[in-house]
Design a protein around this motif. Structure first.
Motif, short mmCIF file in Angstrom:
data_model
loop_
_atom_site.label_atom_id
_atom_site.label_comp_id
_atom_site.label_asym_id
_atom_site.label_seq_id
_atom_site.Cartn_x
_atom_site.Cartn_y
_atom_site.Cartn_z
N GLN A 94 26.07 50.59 24.74
CA GLN A 94 26.04 52.63 24.95
C GLN A 94 24.69 53.48 24.28
OE1 GLN A 94 28.77 54.07 25.87
NE2 GLN A 94 29.38 51.81 26.59
N ILE A 95 24.48 53.35 23.44
CA ILE A 95 23.32 53.69 23.10
C ILE A 95 22.40 53.86 23.75
CG2 ILE A 95 21.44 54.26 20.94
CD1 ILE A 95 23.98 53.63 18.78
N TYR A 96 21.56 52.66 24.04
CA TYR A 96 20.80 52.22 24.97
C TYR A 96 20.60 52.89 26.39
CZ TYR A 96 17.14 49.64 28.07
OH TYR A 96 16.49 49.69 28.89
N HIS A 104 22.84 55.32 27.48
CA HIS A 104 22.64 56.97 26.83
C HIS A 104 21.62 57.49 27.06
CE1 HIS A 104 26.88 57.65 27.78
NE2 HIS A 104 27.37 56.63 26.88
N GLU A 105 20.54 57.00 26.23
CA GLU A 105 19.37 57.21 26.50
C GLU A 105 18.56 56.99 27.02
OE1 GLU A 105 15.98 58.78 23.52
OE2 GLU A 105 18.58 58.59 22.85
N TYR A 106 18.95 55.83 28.24
CA TYR A 106 18.03 55.52 29.07
C TYR A 106 18.75 55.67 30.68
CZ TYR A 106 14.94 54.99 25.35
OH TYR A 106 13.80 54.85 24.25
N ARG A 107 19.54 56.06 30.78
CA ARG A 107 20.12 56.64 32.06
C ARG A 107 19.22 57.20 32.77
NH1 ARG A 107 25.73 58.89 33.20
NH2 ARG A 107 26.38 58.61 35.37
N LYS A 166 16.30 56.93 33.77
CA LYS A 166 15.44 56.85 33.37
C LYS A 166 14.14 55.55 33.05
CE LYS A 166 16.06 60.60 29.96
NZ LYS A 166 16.02 59.89 27.88
N SER A 191 12.55 52.31 30.96
CA SER A 191 12.68 51.96 29.41
C SER A 191 11.43 51.12 29.46
CB SER A 191 13.76 51.75 28.55
OG SER A 191 14.32 51.09 29.29
N ASP A 241 11.29 50.08 23.69
CA ASP A 241 12.39 51.17 23.60
C ASP A 241 13.96 50.28 23.61
OD1 ASP A 241 10.47 53.10 24.46
OD2 ASP A 241 10.50 52.87 26.95
N ILE A 282 16.34 50.52 19.68
CA ILE A 282 17.36 50.42 19.50
C ILE A 282 18.09 49.33 19.02
CG2 ILE A 282 19.74 51.15 21.35
CD1 ILE A 282 17.52 52.81 23.01
N ASP A 301 17.40 49.44 15.55
CA ASP A 301 18.00 50.37 14.69
C ASP A 301 19.59 49.88 14.47
OD1 ASP A 301 15.36 51.28 14.13
OD2 ASP A 301 16.10 52.92 15.95
#
Length: 75
Positions: A32-34, A36-39, A41, A43, A47, A51, A54
């Motif tokens: 989910q984080i990945y 939302h962060e790279y939608r 874009k 990567s 990158d 994620i 982390d």
């Protein structure tokens, strides 16, 4: 069929191994984080792994080296 094997079969195996290593809850949170962060874009591998590391809080060098010919730590 080497491309199919490397991309689809080995890719599915990688994500299964990653999910097993970090656990279901963390795995889906990482995705989910990945997303939302790279939608929308482009990567890089760095990158993605940033994620994952982390989000998991564990050393995944063994998983990385099992599936990829390189690692990000320079080892």
């Amino acid at each position: 069929m080497p491309y199919r094997d490397a991309t689809y079969l080995r890719g599915a195996e990688f994500f299964h191994t990653l999910r097993t290593a970090v656990g279901d809850e963390q795995f889906f949170q990482i995705l989910q984080i990945y997303f939302h962060e790279y939608r929308g874009k482009i990567s890089t591998a760095e990158d993605f792994w940033a994620i994952v590391e982390d989000g998991s809080g564990i050393d995944l060098e063994e998983v990385r080296s099992e599936f990829f010919k390189y690692n990000l730590s320079g080892k």
